[in-house]
Design a protein around this motif. Structure first.
Motif, PDB file in Angstrom:
ATOM      1  N   ALA A 167       0.831  -1.205   0.000  1.00  9.06           N
ATOM      2  CA  ALA A 167       0.000   0.000   0.000  1.00  9.06           C
ATOM      3  C   ALA A 167       0.862   1.251   0.000  1.00  9.06           C
ATOM      4  N   PHE A 168       1.923   1.261   0.793  1.00  2.33           N
ATOM      5  CA  PHE A 168       2.692   2.501   0.927  1.00  2.33           C
ATOM      6  C   PHE A 168       3.699   2.706  -0.185  1.00  2.33           C
ATOM      7  N   ASP A 169       4.169   1.629  -0.815  1.00  2.00           N
ATOM      8  CA  ASP A 169       5.088   1.784  -1.947  1.00  2.00           C
ATOM      9  C   ASP A 169       4.467   2.665  -3.020  1.00  2.00           C
ATOM     10  N   VAL A 203      -2.203  11.065  13.737  1.00  2.00           N
ATOM     11  CA  VAL A 203      -1.897  10.120  12.659  1.00  2.00           C
ATOM     12  C   VAL A 203      -0.948  10.805  11.689  1.00  2.00           C
ATOM     13  N   SER A 204      -0.007  10.053  11.150  1.00  2.00           N
ATOM     14  CA  SER A 204       0.825  10.565  10.069  1.00  2.00           C
ATOM     15  C   SER A 204       0.258   9.973   8.796  1.00  2.00           C
ATOM     16  N   SER A 205      -0.423  10.829   8.019  1.00  2.00           N
ATOM     17  CA  SER A 205      -1.189  10.347   6.868  1.00  2.00           C
ATOM     18  C   SER A 205      -0.375  10.399   5.589  1.00  2.00           C
ATOM     19  N   SER A 206      -0.620   9.416   4.721  1.00  2.00           N
ATOM     20  CA  SER A 206      -0.093   9.490   3.361  1.00  2.00           C
ATOM     21  C   SER A 206      -0.897  10.565   2.614  1.00  2.00           C
ATOM     22  N   ALA A 207      -0.538  10.763   1.334  1.00  4.21           N
ATOM     23  CA  ALA A 207      -1.286  11.744   0.530  1.00  4.21           C
ATOM     24  C   ALA A 207      -2.490  11.102  -0.142  1.00  4.21           C
ATOM     25  N   ASP A 208      -2.745   9.832   0.099  1.00  7.29           N
ATOM     26  CA  ASP A 208      -3.857   9.119  -0.530  1.00  7.29           C
ATOM     27  C   ASP A 208      -5.173   9.866  -0.282  1.00  7.29           C
ATOM     28  N   PRO A 209      -5.835  10.357  -1.356  1.00  8.34           N
ATOM     29  CA  PRO A 209      -7.037  11.167  -1.173  1.00  8.34           C
ATOM     30  C   PRO A 209      -8.133  10.449  -0.398  1.00  8.34           C
ATOM     31  N   ASN A 210      -8.205   9.128  -0.540  1.00  8.00           N
ATOM     32  CA  ASN A 210      -9.206   8.355   0.201  1.00  8.00           C
ATOM     33  C   ASN A 210      -8.939   8.391   1.694  1.00  8.00           C
ATOM     34  N   ALA A 211      -7.668   8.199   2.053  1.00  5.22           N
ATOM     35  CA  ALA A 211      -7.298   8.235   3.471  1.00  5.22           C
ATOM     36  C   ALA A 211      -7.577   9.633   4.018  1.00  5.22           C
ATOM     37  N   GLN A 244      -6.411  -4.197  -4.866  1.00  4.26           N
ATOM     38  CA  GLN A 244      -7.587  -4.776  -5.551  1.00  4.26           C
ATOM     39  C   GLN A 244      -8.824  -4.834  -4.659  1.00  4.26           C
ATOM     40  N   TRP A 245      -8.661  -4.562  -3.360  1.00  9.52           N
ATOM     41  CA  TRP A 245      -9.802  -4.605  -2.439  1.00  9.52           C
ATOM     42  C   TRP A 245     -10.267  -3.223  -1.995  1.00  9.52           C
ATOM     43  N   ARG A 246      -9.711  -2.202  -2.605  1.00 12.46           N
ATOM     44  CA  ARG A 246     -10.089  -0.838  -2.184  1.00 12.46           C
ATOM     45  C   ARG A 246     -11.366  -0.365  -2.865  1.00 12.46           C
ATOM     46  N   GLY A 247     -11.950   0.696  -2.283  1.00 15.36           N
ATOM     47  CA  GLY A 247     -13.108   1.340  -2.922  1.00 15.36           C
ATOM     48  C   GLY A 247     -14.347   0.476  -2.891  1.00 15.36           C
ATOM     49  N   ARG A 248     -14.362  -0.560  -2.011  1.00 13.72           N
ATOM     50  CA  ARG A 248     -15.563  -1.390  -1.890  1.00 13.72           C
ATOM     51  C   ARG A 248     -15.900  -1.663  -0.429  1.00 13.72           C
ATOM     52  N   GLY A 249     -15.517  -0.716   0.434  1.00 16.34           N
ATOM     53  CA  GLY A 249     -15.931  -0.819   1.828  1.00 16.34           C
ATOM     54  C   GLY A 249     -15.059  -1.705   2.705  1.00 16.34           C
ATOM     55  N   THR A 250     -13.834  -1.985   2.271  1.00 13.00           N
ATOM     56  CA  THR A 250     -12.936  -2.824   3.078  1.00 13.00           C
ATOM     57  C   THR A 250     -12.252  -2.006   4.171  1.00 13.00           C
ATOM     58  N   GLY A 251     -11.823  -0.801   3.823  1.00  9.46           N
ATOM     59  CA  GLY A 251     -11.024  -0.003   4.748  1.00  9.46           C
ATOM     60  C   GLY A 251     -11.827   0.614   5.883  1.00  9.46           C
ATOM     61  N   ARG A 252     -13.006   1.091   5.557  1.00 12.49           N
ATOM     62  CA  ARG A 252     -13.778   1.858   6.541  1.00 12.49           C
ATOM     63  C   ARG A 252     -14.032   1.092   7.855  1.00 12.49           C
TER      64      ARG A 252
HETATM   65  C1  LIG Z   1      -6.913   4.435   2.749  1.00  9.87           C
HETATM   66  C2  LIG Z   1      -7.346   3.016   2.486  1.00  9.87           C
HETATM   67  C3  LIG Z   1      -6.932   2.120   3.652  1.00  9.87           C
HETATM   68  C4  LIG Z   1      -8.894   3.000   2.363  1.00  9.87           C
HETATM   69  O1  LIG Z   1      -9.334   1.669   2.111  1.00  9.87           O
HETATM   70  P1  LIG Z   1     -10.594   1.342   1.144  1.00  9.87           P
HETATM   71  O2  LIG Z   1     -10.857  -0.109   1.280  1.00  9.87           O
HETATM   72  O3  LIG Z   1     -10.386   1.905  -0.194  1.00  9.87           O
HETATM   73  O4  LIG Z   1     -11.720   2.172   1.900  1.00  9.87           O
HETATM   74  P2  LIG Z   1     -13.293   2.002   1.684  1.00  9.87           P
HETATM   75  O5  LIG Z   1     -13.591   1.205   0.479  1.00  9.87           O
HETATM   76  O6  LIG Z   1     -13.854   1.506   2.960  1.00  9.87           O
HETATM   77  O7  LIG Z   1     -13.700   3.485   1.477  1.00  9.87           O
HETATM   78  C5  LIG Z   1     -13.416   4.146   0.261  1.00  9.87           C
HETATM   79  C6  LIG Z   1     -14.672   4.527  -0.507  1.00  9.87           C
HETATM   80  O8  LIG Z   1     -15.029   3.493  -1.363  1.00  9.87           O
HETATM   81  C7  LIG Z   1     -16.386   3.725  -1.774  1.00  9.87           C
HETATM   82  N1  LIG Z   1     -17.141   2.454  -1.859  1.00  9.87           N
HETATM   83  C8  LIG Z   1     -17.293   1.827  -2.981  1.00  9.87           C
HETATM   84  N2  LIG Z   1     -18.008   0.685  -2.778  1.00  9.87           N
HETATM   85  C9  LIG Z   1     -18.313   0.596  -1.493  1.00  9.87           C
HETATM   86  C10 LIG Z   1     -19.036  -0.336  -0.701  1.00  9.87           C
HETATM   87  N3  LIG Z   1     -19.561  -1.442  -1.246  1.00  9.87           N
HETATM   88  N4  LIG Z   1     -19.164  -0.103   0.606  1.00  9.87           N
HETATM   89  C11 LIG Z   1     -18.623   0.996   1.161  1.00  9.87           C
HETATM   90  N5  LIG Z   1     -17.914   1.897   0.438  1.00  9.87           N
HETATM   91  C12 LIG Z   1     -17.744   1.729  -0.865  1.00  9.87           C
HETATM   92  C13 LIG Z   1     -16.957   4.698  -0.823  1.00  9.87           C
HETATM   93  O9  LIG Z   1     -17.030   5.942  -1.484  1.00  9.87           O
HETATM   94  C14 LIG Z   1     -15.935   4.743   0.259  1.00  9.87           C
HETATM   95  O10 LIG Z   1     -15.911   5.975   0.900  1.00  9.87           O
HETATM   96  P3  LIG Z   1     -16.983   6.290   2.074  1.00  9.87           P
HETATM   97  O11 LIG Z   1     -16.796   5.223   3.130  1.00  9.87           O
HETATM   98  O12 LIG Z   1     -16.619   7.646   2.553  1.00  9.87           O
HETATM   99  O13 LIG Z   1     -18.320   6.217   1.477  1.00  9.87           O
HETATM  100  C15 LIG Z   1      -6.753   2.454   1.167  1.00  9.87           C
HETATM  101  O14 LIG Z   1      -7.095   3.329   0.130  1.00  9.87           O
HETATM  102  C16 LIG Z   1      -5.235   2.271   1.176  1.00  9.87           C
HETATM  103  O15 LIG Z   1      -4.735   1.212   1.524  1.00  9.87           O
HETATM  104  N6  LIG Z   1      -4.483   3.323   0.753  1.00  9.87           N
HETATM  105  C17 LIG Z   1      -3.029   3.237   0.675  1.00  9.87           C
HETATM  106  C18 LIG Z   1      -2.389   3.245   2.025  1.00  9.87           C
HETATM  107  C19 LIG Z   1      -2.634   4.531   2.749  1.00  9.87           C
HETATM  108  O16 LIG Z   1      -2.332   5.582   2.227  1.00  9.87           O
HETATM  109  N7  LIG Z   1      -3.200   4.443   3.964  1.00  9.87           N
HETATM  110  C20 LIG Z   1      -3.467   5.575   4.793  1.00  9.87           C
HETATM  111  C21 LIG Z   1      -2.601   5.441   5.971  1.00  9.87           C
HETATM  112  S1  LIG Z   1      -1.854   6.848   6.505  1.00  9.87           S
END
Ligand SMILES: CC(C)(COP(=O)(O)OP(=O)(O)OC[C@H]1O[C@@H](n2cnc3c(N)ncnc32)[C@H](O)[C@@H]1OP(=O)(O)O)[C@@H](O)C(=O)NCCC(=O)NCCS
Length: 298
Positions: A34-36, A127-135, A101-109
């Motif tokens: 993720a961080f690379d 937290v020390s955040s990356s520049a990742d717009p999602n984070a 491949q698991w991002r953007g589908r609700g895995t991280g939240r």
């Molecule tokens: C930051 C990070 C952990 C987020 O993980 P992710 O799995 O993409 O996060 P999510 O999917 O839960 O959330 C992203 C968005 O996907 C979208 N999404 C798409 N399908 C979805 C679903 N089925 N359910 C929920 N959200 C969904 C939503 O818009 C969601 O945003 P929201 O929760 O505000 O609605 C990931 O992008 C990552 O690993 N980044 C690189 C490492 C990094 O920079 N980490 C930050 C540490 S400092």
């Protein structure tokens, strides 16, 4: 969410559960991948030494801050990880990462929410955040104020730096006042085992004079891993001391914020370049001035 439930099915075969010691290596791989991607300074990924440090630090978090450490798995494979620690009144998010491949589908939240439940009752968050717009979007959503972080890098030319004396190697007997300095800087101390871990990874340099105190844990390549001082002048002396040791050699200093203008002036005087890299996220405190935070112990 009730984080007291240690296993929580998420649908799509995903399972959110507390992290175990045997997950540490898989979690390291998820985080390294993720961080690379988000590395902006062109530096290589984690070398073997950094990887080992990550594993030791994360294993310790699992043992000492278990309720703050979570993984998302599917069919026994770790797809995402979030680890966090609590020190006094402060909660710090150390890692949050999901396989691309698991991002953007609700895995991280849910990982972030589970870790955040460990912050309940604390007064401060970092937290020390990356520049990742999602984070970044999620950090703003959960109440962090974001402050740009800078990286100072280049070949050190220490010729024009002021001479600093009275910086010496630190010892175990310095720990008590070091702990107080950190408490003063960010409202919460590190644990003795944090200092032990940092001390094992690189040199400890200290200033211990009447009315002026500070310390810098250095990394194995001589940059500052964590610094705290009673005042900006002492913080700067410790930075100059670190730079002088690396005269003529490449140097990269991360985690400098706008509150550390002293570091920017000294770095440019030593021929280093300034670039931005991610953010320091804080809640319940301001970015400390005579302090350089650690990436995961903050
Ligand atoms: C930051 C990070 C952990 C987020 O993980 P992710 O799995 O993409 O996060 P999510 O999917 O839960 O959330 C992203 C968005 O996907 C979208 N999404 C798409 N399908 C979805 C679903 N089925 N359910 C929920 N959200 C969904 C939503 O818009 C969601 O945003 P929201 O929760 O505000 O609605 C990931 O992008 C990552 O690993 N980044 C690189 C490492 C990094 O920079 N980490 C930050 C540490 S400092």
């Amino acid at each position: 969410m009730d984080a007291g439930l240690t296993v929580q099915p998420q649908g799509d075969g995903l399972v959110l559960r507390r992290m175990r010691l045997e997950d540490v290596e898989a979690a390291e791989q998820v985080s390294a991948l993720a961080f690379d991607e988000h590395r902006q300074d062109g530096s290589p990924g984690r070398d073997a030494e950094r990887r080992e440090l990550w594993n030791v630090r994360t294993a310790r978090a699992v043992q000492e801050d278990g309720p703050g450490c979570w993984v998302m798995e599917r069919d026994g494979e770790v797809l995402g990880v979030a680890t966090s620690i609590r020190r006094d009144t402060l909660w710090a998010l150390s890692t949050w990462a999901v396989l691309p491949q698991w991002r953007g589908r609700g895995t991280g939240r849910p990982l972030l929410e589970a870790s955040l439940s460990y912050a309940s009752g604390t007064l401060r968050r970092m937290v020390s955040s990356s520049a990742d717009p999602n984070a970044v979007r999620h950090y703003i959503r959960v109440g962090f104020d974001l402050h740009p972080q800078m990286t100072l890098h280049g070949q050190v030319d220490a010729v024009d730096l002021p001479r600093v004396d009275r910086v010496r190697d630190g010892h175990r007997s310095d720990l008590e006042w070091m702990t107080s300095l950190v408490r003063q800087a960010r409202g919460a101390a590190h644990s003795a085992s944090d200092h032990e871990l940092l001390g094992a990874a690189g040199d400890l340099r200290v200033v211990d004079r009447a009315g002026r105190r500070g310390f810098a844990h250095l990394t194995h390549d001589g940059s500052i891993a964590l610094l705290a001082a009673s005042d900006r002048r002492t913080a700067n002396d410790l930075f100059v001391d670190a730079l002088v040791q690396r005269h003529g050699q490449p140097f990269t200093q991360s985690h400098v914020t706008g509150a550390n203008q002293w570091a920017l002036r000294t770095a440019t005087a030593a021929g280093l370049q300034v670039s931005t890299q991610g953010y320091l996220g804080v809640a319940g405190l301001r970015p400390p001035q005579a302090y350089v935070h650690h990436g995961t112990l903050l």
